[in-house]
Design an enzyme around this catalytic site. Structure first.
Site, PDB file in Angstrom:
ATOM      1  N   SER A 122       0.824  -1.211   0.000  1.00 12.76           N
ATOM      2  CA  SER A 122       0.000   0.000   0.000  1.00 12.76           C
ATOM      3  C   SER A 122       0.849   1.247   0.000  1.00 12.76           C
ATOM      4  CB  SER A 122      -0.835   0.082   1.281  1.00 12.76           C
ATOM      5  OG  SER A 122      -1.706  -0.973   1.403  1.00 12.76           O
ATOM      6  N   HIS A 143      -1.185  -2.920  -7.146  1.00 18.17           N
ATOM      7  CA  HIS A 143      -1.853  -2.470  -5.921  1.00 18.17           C
ATOM      8  C   HIS A 143      -3.368  -2.540  -6.090  1.00 18.17           C
ATOM      9  CE1 HIS A 143      -2.901   0.884  -2.907  1.00 18.17           C
ATOM     10  NE2 HIS A 143      -2.802  -0.269  -2.287  1.00 18.17           N
ATOM     11  N   GLU A 155      -3.622  -0.449  -9.448  1.00 15.81           N
ATOM     12  CA  GLU A 155      -2.525   0.434  -9.867  1.00 15.81           C
ATOM     13  C   GLU A 155      -1.340  -0.444 -10.268  1.00 15.81           C
ATOM     14  OE1 GLU A 155      -3.375   4.282  -6.949  1.00 15.81           O
ATOM     15  OE2 GLU A 155      -2.187   2.626  -6.169  1.00 15.81           O
ATOM     16  N   ASN A 193      -3.719   6.242  -2.656  1.00 14.61           N
ATOM     17  CA  ASN A 193      -3.399   6.431  -1.234  1.00 14.61           C
ATOM     18  C   ASN A 193      -2.745   7.778  -0.960  1.00 14.61           C
ATOM     19  OD1 ASN A 193      -4.570   4.137  -0.288  1.00 14.61           O
ATOM     20  ND2 ASN A 193      -2.700   2.932  -0.189  1.00 14.61           N
TER      21      ASN A 193
HETATM   22  N1  3HC Z   1     -14.497 -10.291  -0.951  1.00 13.52           N
HETATM   23  C1  3HC Z   1     -15.224 -10.866  -1.915  1.00 13.52           C
HETATM   24  N2  3HC Z   1     -16.523 -10.605  -2.109  1.00 13.52           N
HETATM   25  C2  3HC Z   1     -17.102  -9.744  -1.268  1.00 13.52           C
HETATM   26  C3  3HC Z   1     -16.417  -9.140  -0.219  1.00 13.52           C
HETATM   27  C4  3HC Z   1     -15.059  -9.437  -0.092  1.00 13.52           C
HETATM   28  N3  3HC Z   1     -14.310  -8.887   0.881  1.00 13.52           N
HETATM   29  N4  3HC Z   1     -17.254  -8.358   0.457  1.00 13.52           N
HETATM   30  C5  3HC Z   1     -18.441  -8.476  -0.132  1.00 13.52           C
HETATM   31  N5  3HC Z   1     -18.364  -9.315  -1.175  1.00 13.52           N
HETATM   32  C6  3HC Z   1     -19.396  -9.740  -2.088  1.00 13.52           C
HETATM   33  C7  3HC Z   1     -20.506 -10.328  -1.273  1.00 13.52           C
HETATM   34  O1  3HC Z   1     -20.896 -11.565  -1.810  1.00 13.52           O
HETATM   35  C8  3HC Z   1     -21.592  -9.291  -1.383  1.00 13.52           C
HETATM   36  O2  3HC Z   1     -22.877  -9.802  -1.547  1.00 13.52           O
HETATM   37  P1  3HC Z   1     -23.726 -10.437  -0.318  1.00 13.52           P
HETATM   38  O3  3HC Z   1     -23.666  -9.462   0.823  1.00 13.52           O
HETATM   39  O4  3HC Z   1     -25.076 -10.555  -0.912  1.00 13.52           O
HETATM   40  O5  3HC Z   1     -23.074 -11.742  -0.005  1.00 13.52           O
HETATM   41  C9  3HC Z   1     -21.273  -8.566  -2.671  1.00 13.52           C
HETATM   42  O6  3HC Z   1     -19.853  -8.601  -2.786  1.00 13.52           O
HETATM   43  C10 3HC Z   1     -21.756  -7.144  -2.687  1.00 13.52           C
HETATM   44  O7  3HC Z   1     -21.380  -6.583  -1.458  1.00 13.52           O
HETATM   45  P2  3HC Z   1     -22.087  -5.317  -0.917  1.00 13.52           P
HETATM   46  O8  3HC Z   1     -23.560  -5.470  -0.998  1.00 13.52           O
HETATM   47  O9  3HC Z   1     -21.490  -4.980   0.400  1.00 13.52           O
HETATM   48  O10 3HC Z   1     -21.680  -4.278  -2.050  1.00 13.52           O
HETATM   49  P3  3HC Z   1     -21.968  -2.779  -2.104  1.00 13.52           P
HETATM   50  O11 3HC Z   1     -22.729  -2.489  -3.318  1.00 13.52           O
HETATM   51  O12 3HC Z   1     -22.521  -2.307  -0.807  1.00 13.52           O
HETATM   52  O13 3HC Z   1     -20.507  -2.179  -2.295  1.00 13.52           O
HETATM   53  C11 3HC Z   1     -18.294  -1.656  -1.749  1.00 13.52           C
HETATM   54  C12 3HC Z   1     -19.511  -2.494  -1.389  1.00 13.52           C
HETATM   55  C13 3HC Z   1     -17.850  -1.922  -3.177  1.00 13.52           C
HETATM   56  C14 3HC Z   1     -17.201  -2.104  -0.781  1.00 13.52           C
HETATM   57  C15 3HC Z   1     -18.641  -0.158  -1.601  1.00 13.52           C
HETATM   58  O14 3HC Z   1     -19.203   0.081  -0.362  1.00 13.52           O
HETATM   59  C16 3HC Z   1     -17.437   0.730  -1.782  1.00 13.52           C
HETATM   60  O15 3HC Z   1     -17.032   1.040  -2.879  1.00 13.52           O
HETATM   61  N6  3HC Z   1     -16.815   1.149  -0.652  1.00 13.52           N
HETATM   62  C17 3HC Z   1     -15.587   1.911  -0.675  1.00 13.52           C
HETATM   63  C18 3HC Z   1     -14.417   0.962  -0.556  1.00 13.52           C
HETATM   64  C19 3HC Z   1     -13.102   1.656  -0.736  1.00 13.52           C
HETATM   65  O16 3HC Z   1     -12.975   2.847  -0.821  1.00 13.52           O
HETATM   66  N7  3HC Z   1     -12.052   0.835  -0.777  1.00 13.52           N
HETATM   67  C20 3HC Z   1     -10.704   1.314  -0.916  1.00 13.52           C
HETATM   68  C21 3HC Z   1     -10.049   1.290   0.420  1.00 13.52           C
HETATM   69  S1  3HC Z   1      -8.409   1.933   0.361  1.00 13.52           S
HETATM   70  C22 3HC Z   1      -7.461   0.604  -0.044  1.00 13.52           C
HETATM   71  O17 3HC Z   1      -7.914  -0.504  -0.160  1.00 13.52           O
HETATM   72  C23 3HC Z   1      -6.024   0.882  -0.263  1.00 13.52           C
HETATM   73  C24 3HC Z   1      -5.171   0.051   0.630  1.00 13.52           C
HETATM   74  O18 3HC Z   1      -3.837   0.226   0.216  1.00 13.52           O
HETATM   75  C25 3HC Z   1      -5.286   0.461   2.095  1.00 13.52           C
END
Ligand code: 3HC
Length: 286
Positions: A122, A143, A155, A193
């Site tokens: 990250s 990434h 990325e 990030n």
């Molecule tokens: N892995 C695989 N599948 C997953 C999962 C996971 N961790 N989490 C959920 N799912 C699947 C599930 O099957 C879920 O369906 P179900 O609940 O019916 O079983 C399905 O995906 C859809 O999940 P959601 O209904 O929760 O989906 P949403 O439409 O609510 O979207 C989201 C979820 C895409 C996470 C959305 O809320 C979002 O975009 N959030 C922002 C996340 C973000 O910003 N991430 C970046 C973080 S920073 C980073 O990662 C950088 C690192 O370097 C720190």
């Protein structure tokens, strides 16, 4: 160095990110070997992937036969030498530079000379990780974002000595995984990030400055700024420890005060409140 055709993918570290990456790899049709430190952790990751693929079947997003075929491509191991035949190995272990350097040295001694080595770091420097091996041209950053199966971006990070072939091969793999890959250079925090970490830290400082609750801050940013999830929910998802580490790493390199983790979340990390994975962070989880 000509990049090999990628058929077999190795993933080292099957935590939330590594398991998500392995899921993407088998869904894309790559024979995949995931490495964890114990059979128990490898089994947990396998079950997690099997569960999320089943949810896709339940929701009509995947045929049952496709799930079976994807799972048949997945093997887990505790032995790094089982990655010997991989054309690409993606590292997703703990964010500790020394641990990554040691792993890359080990991988270099195991895989073919033309295999590509990628890190999902990250906030560490891909160039520093690449310097651990005698063939840094084959090292790139890939990434992914949490949760990897759902977030479209990857990325593709070019380190100082990455070859064009390695960068393009990683880009192709990202595309075949159904992601939207972008190419960028190895600068602290890369693209997302670099912007997101200080922004989340600002949000967390507002908790105390404006004396709002985590729930109200999350409502503010979802209902008032259109974020898909609020900052407290997001930091809980990413992991308080991961966020603190990324903040510290960026602060160390850029010396911008906004990069430094607010004391409030450093205290949470020290108290073992790590977010979803520990059952408690800003919120409590089942
Ligand atoms: N892995 C695989 N599948 C997953 C999962 C996971 N961790 N989490 C959920 N799912 C699947 C599930 O099957 C879920 O369906 P179900 O609940 O019916 O079983 C399905 O995906 C859809 O999940 P959601 O209904 O929760 O989906 P949403 O439409 O609510 O979207 C989201 C979820 C895409 C996470 C959305 O809320 C979002 O975009 N959030 C922002 C996340 C973000 O910003 N991430 C970046 C973080 S920073 C980073 O990662 C950088 C690192 O370097 C720190």
């Amino acid at each position: 160095m000509g990049a090999p055709e990628i058929r077999r993918v190795g993933v080292v570290g099957l935590g939330a990110m590594g398991a998500g990456i392995a899921q993407l790899a088998v869904e894309a049709g790559y024979e995949t070997v995931g490495r964890e430190v114990s059979d128990e952790l490898g089994g947990k990751a396998y079950d997690r992937i099997a569960h999320f693929l089943q949810r896709k079947v339940d929701k009509g997003q995947m045929a049952a036969g496709e799930r079976e075929s994807a799972l048949a491509l997945l093997a887990t191991t505790t032995d790094v030498s089982d990655l010997a035949r991989c054309d690409l190995v993606i590292e997703a272990i703990v964010e500790d530079l020394d641990a990554k350097l040691e792993l890359f040295r080990e991988l270099e001694s195991i895989v073919r000379p033309d295999a590509i080595l990628a890190t999902n770091t990250s906030a560490l420097s891909v160039t520093e990780i690449a310097a651990a091996v005698s063939t840094p041209e084959r090292v790139v950053g890939m990434h992914f974002f949490n949760p990897a199966p759902l977030m479209p971006l990857v990325e593709i990070v070019r380190a100082e000595r990455s070859s064009d072939d390695a960068v393009e091969a990683a880009f192709e793999v990202g595309s075949r995984m159904g992601k939207k890959p972008i190419r960028c250079h190895d600068t602290p925090g890369f693209v997302v990030n670099r912007v997101l970490i200080p922004l989340l830290n600002d949000c967390l400082r507002v908790l105390d400055e404006a004396r709002v609750t985590p729930e109200d801050l999350d409502t503010a940013m979802t209902a008032g700024a259109g974020w898909p999830m609020g900052p407290c929910t997001l930091v809980d998802l990413v992991g308080i420890d991961v966020h603190v580490h990324a903040s510290e790493a960026l602060y160390e390199k850029l010396r911008e005060p906004r990069m430094a983790p607010p004391p409030r979340i450093v205290a949470m990390k020290n108290a073992g409140l790590l977010g979803r994975k520990s059952g408690r962070g800003f919120y409590t989880y089942e």
